[in-house]
Design an enzyme around this catalytic site. Structure first.
Site, PDB file in Angstrom:
ATOM      1  N   GLU A  59      28.774  39.564  36.347  1.00  0.00           N
ATOM      2  CA  GLU A  59      28.572  40.561  37.651  1.00  0.00           C
ATOM      3  C   GLU A  59      28.574  42.035  37.213  1.00  0.00           C
ATOM      4  OE1 GLU A  59      28.556  39.294  40.847  1.00  0.00           O
ATOM      5  OE2 GLU A  59      29.437  37.301  40.713  1.00  0.00           O
TER       6      GLU A  59
ATOM      7  N   HIS B 137      36.660  35.101  33.965  1.00  0.00           N
ATOM      8  CA  HIS B 137      35.930  34.071  34.458  1.00  0.00           C
ATOM      9  C   HIS B 137      36.470  32.831  34.306  1.00  0.00           C
ATOM     10  CE1 HIS B 137      32.426  31.694  35.015  1.00  0.00           C
ATOM     11  NE2 HIS B 137      31.635  32.543  35.426  1.00  0.00           N
TER      12      HIS B 137
HETATM   13  N1  COA Z   1      41.319  42.149  36.217  1.00  0.00           N
HETATM   14  C1  COA Z   1      42.534  42.056  36.293  1.00  0.00           C
HETATM   15  N2  COA Z   1      43.343  41.064  35.868  1.00  0.00           N
HETATM   16  C2  COA Z   1      42.516  39.848  36.054  1.00  0.00           C
HETATM   17  C3  COA Z   1      41.331  40.015  36.245  1.00  0.00           C
HETATM   18  C4  COA Z   1      40.599  41.087  36.267  1.00  0.00           C
HETATM   19  N3  COA Z   1      39.240  41.073  36.538  1.00  0.00           N
HETATM   20  N4  COA Z   1      40.968  38.632  36.273  1.00  0.00           N
HETATM   21  C5  COA Z   1      42.012  37.883  35.878  1.00  0.00           C
HETATM   22  N5  COA Z   1      42.750  38.716  35.977  1.00  0.00           N
HETATM   23  C6  COA Z   1      44.469  38.231  35.753  1.00  0.00           C
HETATM   24  C7  COA Z   1      45.120  37.719  37.174  1.00  0.00           C
HETATM   25  O1  COA Z   1      45.685  38.797  37.822  1.00  0.00           O
HETATM   26  C8  COA Z   1      46.043  36.707  36.548  1.00  0.00           C
HETATM   27  O2  COA Z   1      47.004  37.287  36.327  1.00  0.00           O
HETATM   28  P1  COA Z   1      48.552  36.640  36.390  1.00  0.00           P
HETATM   29  O3  COA Z   1      48.646  35.431  35.885  1.00  0.00           O
HETATM   30  O4  COA Z   1      49.462  37.568  35.978  1.00  0.00           O
HETATM   31  O5  COA Z   1      48.697  36.484  38.217  1.00  0.00           O
HETATM   32  C9  COA Z   1      45.341  36.051  35.290  1.00  0.00           C
HETATM   33  O6  COA Z   1      44.438  37.025  34.974  1.00  0.00           O
HETATM   34  C10 COA Z   1      44.561  34.850  35.707  1.00  0.00           C
HETATM   35  O7  COA Z   1      43.742  35.005  36.796  1.00  0.00           O
HETATM   36  P2  COA Z   1      43.161  33.849  37.607  1.00  0.00           P
HETATM   37  O8  COA Z   1      42.890  34.419  39.275  1.00  0.00           O
HETATM   38  O9  COA Z   1      44.200  32.673  37.587  1.00  0.00           O
HETATM   39  O10 COA Z   1      41.703  33.648  36.690  1.00  0.00           O
HETATM   40  P3  COA Z   1      40.423  32.642  37.239  1.00  0.00           P
HETATM   41  O11 COA Z   1      39.920  32.010  36.218  1.00  0.00           O
HETATM   42  O12 COA Z   1      41.230  31.794  38.610  1.00  0.00           O
HETATM   43  O13 COA Z   1      39.643  33.881  37.952  1.00  0.00           O
HETATM   44  C11 COA Z   1      38.117  35.415  38.458  1.00  0.00           C
HETATM   45  C12 COA Z   1      38.335  34.195  37.738  1.00  0.00           C
HETATM   46  C13 COA Z   1      36.321  35.549  38.267  1.00  0.00           C
HETATM   47  C14 COA Z   1      38.043  35.094  40.036  1.00  0.00           C
HETATM   48  C15 COA Z   1      38.830  36.399  37.958  1.00  0.00           C
HETATM   49  O14 COA Z   1      38.809  36.937  36.741  1.00  0.00           O
HETATM   50  C16 COA Z   1      38.545  37.744  39.124  1.00  0.00           C
HETATM   51  O15 COA Z   1      38.897  37.984  40.282  1.00  0.00           O
HETATM   52  N6  COA Z   1      37.754  38.553  38.468  1.00  0.00           N
HETATM   53  C17 COA Z   1      37.314  40.138  39.124  1.00  0.00           C
HETATM   54  C18 COA Z   1      36.133  39.413  40.383  1.00  0.00           C
HETATM   55  C19 COA Z   1      34.790  39.078  39.596  1.00  0.00           C
HETATM   56  O16 COA Z   1      34.568  39.942  38.571  1.00  0.00           O
HETATM   57  N7  COA Z   1      34.202  38.064  40.172  1.00  0.00           N
HETATM   58  C20 COA Z   1      32.990  37.847  39.750  1.00  0.00           C
HETATM   59  C21 COA Z   1      33.123  36.371  39.033  1.00  0.00           C
HETATM   60  S1  COA Z   1      31.337  35.720  37.948  1.00  0.00           S
END
Ligand code: COA
Length: 360
Positions: free
Chosen positions: A300, A247
């Site tokens: 989610e 998140h």
């Molecule tokens: N599974 C595996 N790795 C994950 C992850 C997940 N669900 N969420 C984040 N990461 C990893 C990313 O690959 C990234 O790794 P890196 O630095 O080696 O590239 C790191 O954690 C940071 O990710 P980032 O995209 O910068 O985090 P964010 O805070 O921008 O993203 C979300 C938040 C929710 C978009 C992200 O966690 C995600 O895509 N989750 C899965 C989709 C989901 O559950 N969405 C519902 C949101 S409420």
């Protein structure tokens, strides 16, 4: 200009009095009230009143008679199109030309109708060609009951509770992508239908509101494989993300996830066992691989399990999320209207320097 923040992470773009996700304490408050005090005590439509009017005695109105254009049965897309259509059908006034009271009224009638559109679209997706009579829908005592009656012609008590809990937990969450979209459009003075339909579009992506649609198939895949540890390792090794984890805001456990997990247990969800097992394994592996970035279960994940209790098909998930978020969006549109300030951020140009046309 050294202050570029990709994804605007950490950038304060608005001041709000509506929702407060407390990132370190793992608490979510609506107008100062912890959501755990709302779930099970007030139905969703009253929480709508709290968010929009700062008044738990106020509520979202019941839907009025409405004839949508041709619904396709693809609820997220039907909802976005129909919400934009309210502008023309109801001749909605521009936000910079109407009073706050008029905007509040527009938001109330649109919010109620949006739920009706999702219910009707879901009914079409189920293969029905008829509509449930308005007299039957009117028998529903709460918005969740009315929603189910309009969709299925009946409202099972467990399904009502699942939907009401889910809607309350996800009614508002500060400045996420869809709320920002709604506020940006509202800041231009566009009408409430335009602002809300933009928010629906923003919510349809898997990184924001679409994740529950992927969680149920994921759990089925894990259950069929029978080895959650291997599934998690394989998924992460191949560079994929595990849906329902991580998140932007919470570094502690997402409080909504906690409430939804309890609800799923109480309602006897058939998927709770495999969900808890996968959660345990995924959390451990994510922590091992990313010790500096806490990746916890997000809203989610257990939303998907709770929605499954109400037999909500996964493709409907973004539209269900939109039904709940109409409260937060409406409150933010009104708050934005009161600021009267147009959003106009800047972009730093990093393309080629001035050049002649010939090499292009
Ligand atoms: N599974 C595996 N790795 C994950 C992850 C997940 N669900 N969420 C984040 N990461 C990893 C990313 O690959 C990234 O790794 P890196 O630095 O080696 O590239 C790191 O954690 C940071 O990710 P980032 O995209 O910068 O985090 P964010 O805070 O921008 O993203 C979300 C938040 C929710 C978009 C992200 O966690 C995600 O895509 N989750 C899965 C989709 C989901 O559950 N969405 C519902 C949101 S409420």
């Amino acid at each position: 200009m050294n202050d570029f923040k990709p994804g605007l992470e950490g950038v304060v773009a608005v001041e709000t009095e509506i929702g407060e996700p407390d990132r370190d304490g793992g608490v979510l408050r609506y107008r100062g009230v912890d959501i755990t005090e709302l779930v099970g005590h007030y139905p969703y439509e009253r929480v709508w009143g709290l968010l929009v009017d700062n008044d738990l005695d106020s509520e979202m109105p019941a839907p009025e008679p409405y004839e949508p254009a041709r619904l396709t049965g693809n609820a997220p897309s039907d909802l976005q199109a129909e919400t934009a259509r309210f502008s023309a059908v109801w001749k909605l006034g521009k936000l910079n030309e109407i009073s706050d009271e008029q905007a509040r009224e527009d938001l109330g009638r649109i919010s109620a109708q949006m739920m009706g559109i999702v219910a009707r679209s879901a009914r079409i997706a189920d293969g029905h060609t008829d509509e449930v009579p308005a007299s039957v829908v009117a028998q529903g005592r709460t918005a969740a009951e009315k929603f189910l009656l309009q969709w299925r012609g009946e409202a099972d008590a467990k399904a009502v509770r699942a939907i009401d809990t889910y809607w309350i937990c996800t009614a508002e969450h500060g400045l996420n992508a869809s709320t920002f979209a709604a506020r940006i459009v509202a800041s231009t003075g566009a009408d409430c239908g335009a602002a809300l339909s933009s928010a629906v579009g923003a919510l349809s992506g898997p990184l924001h509101g679409g994740a529950p649609a992927y969680v149920k198939p994921m759990l089925e895949e894990v259950a069929a494989m029978g080895d959650p540890d291997k599934w998690v390792r394989d998924t992460l090794d191949s560079g994929k993300r595990i849906m329902g984890f991580g998140h932007r805001i919470y570094r502690a456990e997402d409080p909504r996830s906690r409430i939804l997990k309890e609800t799923a247990r109480e309602l006897g969800s058939p998927q709770i066992e495999i969900a808890e097992r996968l959660e345990e394994v995924a959390l451990a592996e994510l922590e091992r691989r990313k010790p500096d970035r806490p990746l916890k279960t997000n809203v989610e994940y257990y939303s998907a399990i709770v929605l499954d209790v109400a037999q909500i098909p996964p493709p409907l998930a973004p539209a269900m999320f939109a039904c709940s978020r109409v409260a937060g969006w409406s409150a933010h549109i009104l708050e934005q209207k009161r600021t009267g300030r147009l959003f106009r951020p800047s972009a730093r140009y990093v393309g080629p320097g001035a050049r002649t046309l010939s090499p292009v």
